[in-house]
Design an enzyme around this catalytic site. Structure first.
Site, PDB file in Angstrom:
ATOM      1  CG  MET A 161      -1.931   1.032   1.057  1.00  9.72           C
ATOM      2  SD  MET A 161      -2.868   1.332   2.723  1.00  9.72           S
ATOM      3  CE  MET A 161      -1.778   1.834   4.111  1.00  9.72           C
ATOM      4  CB  SER A 162       1.016   4.245   0.231  1.00 10.33           C
ATOM      5  OG  SER A 162       1.400   5.746   0.139  1.00 10.33           O
ATOM      6  CD1 TRP A 163       7.978   4.784   0.477  1.00 10.37           C
ATOM      7  CD2 TRP A 163       8.109   2.870   1.169  1.00 10.37           C
ATOM      8  NE1 TRP A 163       9.377   4.591   0.791  1.00 10.37           N
ATOM      9  CE2 TRP A 163       9.585   3.377   0.904  1.00 10.37           C
ATOM     10  CE3 TRP A 163       7.965   1.643   1.588  1.00 10.37           C
ATOM     11  CZ2 TRP A 163      10.669   2.501   1.441  1.00 10.37           C
ATOM     12  CZ3 TRP A 163       9.011   0.910   2.142  1.00 10.37           C
ATOM     13  CH2 TRP A 163      10.486   1.443   1.784  1.00 10.37           C
TER      14      TRP A 163
END
Length: 370
Positions: free
Chosen positions: A181-183
């Protein structure tokens, strides 16, 4: 994206392949919500997300890995804990990582979760609670984040595939499903491309191809340069809407609860090293090398990572499916009970038998929004 926002807590999904996880999730949601070929709506009852579980009863097996019942504070807000799993410290390549493992059945591949920047593993507790309790789930804190020791020297995403391989080795797993998720989505892409034998299926949520991405809103990106939102309790609610979008636009206190779902403060060095790890990194040349079945999830109200980045990932990853949901950057956590069935359906899906190459048919892009 075209269309007006639904009611509070009302997710809207778009995925045009009836055989994809959106269609399979109908079995989880009693036939409501996710259909192929356009927008469908499902309006759930509004409820807060559990951030914790009750501790195991005295005398119970410490490694049962079973999540307990949600509990809240007297004011109705959720408490924070990394409940529902064993906490341990694992040393990989000289790095000491805090790891939480929720036990599961051995015939299922474990699910390795890769978190966003500056977030400790407790942030993912609502997603863990919403996934099938029979599934083993592994979470960890990056160096300098949560309970993991601060790194001595900086690191880079290009070099982190051995870190995840070593973590799986230490836990006794040859292969795992991976969700980033994300980074953490960048880390998951790097791992899937560089260690393909270690990744069975890949889930990418609210993420991008790195430096060569379609940039988010300048104010949102500016606020990402500092870990302040993880510290001051009065700061996070004030910036949550413009930073994360989606469900936290209408519930700023929920953002505060999420961002402070940590047992230890974020170190400035740990946060900035994690930020520095993405400098110059892009997955664009690696994406065609990702041959694992891949589910891409993106919100249509994400100020940090616009949904066009998900379409780029889908275009370049051969065996990918794309689902756009009506929400923001953190909705995989804040709306976990609505999005987890998509993840479960994808992880349980049987691999296609007709196409063993993983290439998209000429002139088509399976799983895209129509």
């Amino acid at each position: 994206m075209a269309g007006s926002r639904g009611g509070r807590g009302e997710p809207v999904f778009s995925s045009c392949r009836g055989a994809g996880p959106a269609a399979a999730a109908r079995g989880w949601w009693s036939g409501q919500g996710l259909g192929g070929g356009g927008w469908r709506r499902w309006v759930p009852d509004r409820e807060y997300v559990s951030m914790t579980t009750d501790p195991a009863p005295a005398g119970g097996a410490p490694d049962s890995g079973r999540a307990g019942r949600p509990r809240g504070r007297a004011d109705g807000r959720p408490r924070h804990s990394a409940g529902g799993g064993q906490m341990r410290t694992v040393t990989v390549g000289g790095r000491s990582l805090r790891v939480a493992v929720r036990g599961g059945i051995s015939r299922w591949s474990p699910l390795l979760l890769c978190n966003g920047i500056g977030a400790s593993l407790e942030l993912l507790q609502p997603l863990v609670d919403a996934l099938d309790p029979r599934r083993e789930i592994i979470r960890f804190d990056m160096p300098g984040i949560g309970g993991s020791a601060a790194p001595v020297v900086p690191y880079h995403l290009w070099t982190l595939a051995p870190l995840l391989s070593g973590l799986l080795d230490q836990l006794g797993h040859q292969q795992a499903d991976v969700l980033g998720m994300s980074w953490g989505g960048g880390l998951a892409q790097q791992f899937a491309a560089r260690r393909p034998s270690r990744v069975r299926r890949l889930v990418l949520a609210a993420t991008s191809p790195g430096a060569l991405m379609v940039p988010g809103h300048p104010r949102a990106l500016l606020r990402m340069l500092t870990p302040r939102r993880h510290r001051g309790h009065g700061y996070a609610p004030g910036i949550a809407g413009e930073l994360y979008g989606g469900s936290v636009r209408d519930d700023h206190l929920l953002a505060r609860e999420l961002l402070h779902a940590t047992t230890r403060p974020v170190t400035t060095r740990g946060y900035h090293y994690q930020l520095l790890a993405t400098a110059g990194w892009t997955s664009l040349p690696l994406l065609p090398l990702i041959r694992q079945p891949t589910l891409i999830l993106a919100g249509d109200d994400d100020p940090i990572i616009p949904q066009l980045n998900a379409r780029i990932l889908h275009r370049l990853i051969p065996r990918s499916e794309l689902t756009i949901y009506h929400g923001g950057h953190l909705d995989l956590v804040t709306q976990a009970t609505h999005l987890a069935p998509l993840v479960e359906a994808f992880l349980r899906a049987q691999p296609p038998s007709a196409d063993t190459t993983g290439a998209h048919p000429p002139g088509s892009q399976p799983g895209t929004t129509t």
